[in-house]
Enzyme design. Structure first.
Site, short mmCIF file in Angstrom:
data_model
loop_
_atom_site.label_atom_id
_atom_site.label_comp_id
_atom_site.label_asym_id
_atom_site.label_seq_id
_atom_site.Cartn_x
_atom_site.Cartn_y
_atom_site.Cartn_z
N ALA A 1 -30.54 -34.21 36.97
CA ALA A 1 -30.73 -33.54 35.68
C ALA A 1 -32.20 -33.66 35.31
O ALA A 1 -32.81 -34.72 35.48
CB ALA A 1 -29.88 -34.20 34.62
N LYS A 2 -32.75 -32.57 34.81
CA LYS A 2 -34.13 -32.64 34.30
C LYS A 2 -34.01 -32.94 32.82
O LYS A 2 -33.97 -32.04 31.97
CB LYS A 2 -34.86 -31.33 34.58
CG LYS A 2 -36.36 -31.41 34.34
CD LYS A 2 -37.06 -30.21 34.95
CE LYS A 2 -38.49 -30.05 34.45
NZ LYS A 2 -39.38 -31.14 34.81
#
Ligand code: PMP
Length: 317
Positions: free
Chosen positions: A161-162
């Protein structure tokens, strides 16, 4: 096309509306301010001979949707909606060459940690693109150090996940590097293997072969990294995703960072040990030329990586 002279003149996409820069605000009690509940993207639009074009817009928006899913954020836009939102934002600001920051945040007001039912808001913010690692870094290369901060272990926070929270260790890495006069820090993973920079992936070259850490080394699955792997295949260069030891960076012939902001930037030393002969290497420069050539519309876009941004009509203004 000339960008607006000040940020205040620019527009930000906020849940389907173009709002004035100065009105894109949130409340101090927003969940995101306290608990870091944000996911985001960094995307770039390039000036090409036929106008602005967003580089790998769909892949970036897919990663944004993935980040929302990982963090149980009920995202209401489709991938196509978000690609359009980016196109609209670049066009509304009459930009061609710029950085784009799509951002999804929990803005509902709550001091409860659990975020599941907290309302979210989505923004697309345009930003003037600059030389991220300093003027001339792309040609001269940069000095890096191994950070004393590590990337999150696989069972701590999700690295695919960014998410805003993942950038706390990146901040520490970047500041530590700056204090000691390095342009960047390279983090190891929780097992001590090479992971990535504070906001970029990494490739090493040895004997004409490209090496890059695998996803299991707690890296962000970079879209530029993927572009390098695809371009290498097209150019007939062997590339391996492989666990890398720290000392492999000292003995590599060449090293480079890759990412939306840094594009392809040579790394010429690590911990003050010269990489190869201490100059950007030929394979790095070959990949850099290919990457910028495609992004800027000078080399054929073989894989449909560019999404054109229609220019606003200049007639009648
Ligand atoms: N790793 C981190 C931690 C990053 O912030 C970035 C920039 N998004 C990258 C790698 C490179 O990813 P991309 O090529 O998709 O920009």
């Amino acid at each position: 096309m000339a960008p607006k002279s000040s940020n205040s003149e620019m527009k930000i996409w906020r849940d389907g509306q173009m709002v004035n820069w100065d009105d894109a605000n949130i409340h101090v009690l927003s969940h995101v301010v306290h608990y870091g509940s944000s996911v985001f993207e960094g995307v770039r639009s390039y000036e090409t001979p036929s106008g602005g074009a967003i580089f790998r817009a769909r892949e970036h928006m897919r990663r944004l949707l993935d980040s929302c899913r990982i963090y149980r954020m009920p995202f209401r836009y489709s991938l196509d909606d978000m690609v359009q939102a980016m196109v609209d934002t670049v066009a509304a600001n009459e930009m061609t060459d710029c950085y784009i920051r799509p951002l999804v945040i929990r803005t509902g007001q709550s001091l409860g940690v659990g975020g599941k039912d907290i309302p979210i808001e989505t923004f697309v913010i345009p930003w003037k693109a600059g030389a991220y690692l300093g003027h001339g870094a792309d040609a001269k290369g940069v000095d890096a150090r191994i950070s004393s901060w590590r990337r999150p272990a696989p069972d701590t926070t999700p690295t695919l996940a960014k998410a805003g929270g993942n950038y706390l260790s990146s901040q520490l890495t970047k500041m530590e590097a700056g204090v000691d006069d390095y342009a960047e820090g390279i983090m190891l993973d929780s097992f001590g293997f090479v992971s990535e920079g504070s906001g970029m992936n990494l490739f090493a070259v040895r004997d004409g072969i490209l090496f890059t850490p695998p996803l299991s080394a707690s890296i962000l699955q970079g879209i530029t990294r993927d572009s390098v792997l695809v371009m290498a295949r097209d150019l007939g260069i062997e590339a391996r995703e492989q666990v890398l030891l720290r000392e492999f960076l000292y003995t590599a012939d060449e090293l480079f960072f890759c990412g939306t902001a840094v594009e392809i930037t040579p790394v010429i030393s690590v911990d003050r040990i010269a990489v190869g002969d201490g100059k950007p290497g030929p394979l790095t420069l070959r990949i850099q030329r290919e990457f910028l050539g495609i992004a800027r519309g000078k080399i054929k876009d073989r894989h449909n990586w560019l999404t054109p941004v229609p220019q606003p009509a200049l007639v009648g203004r």
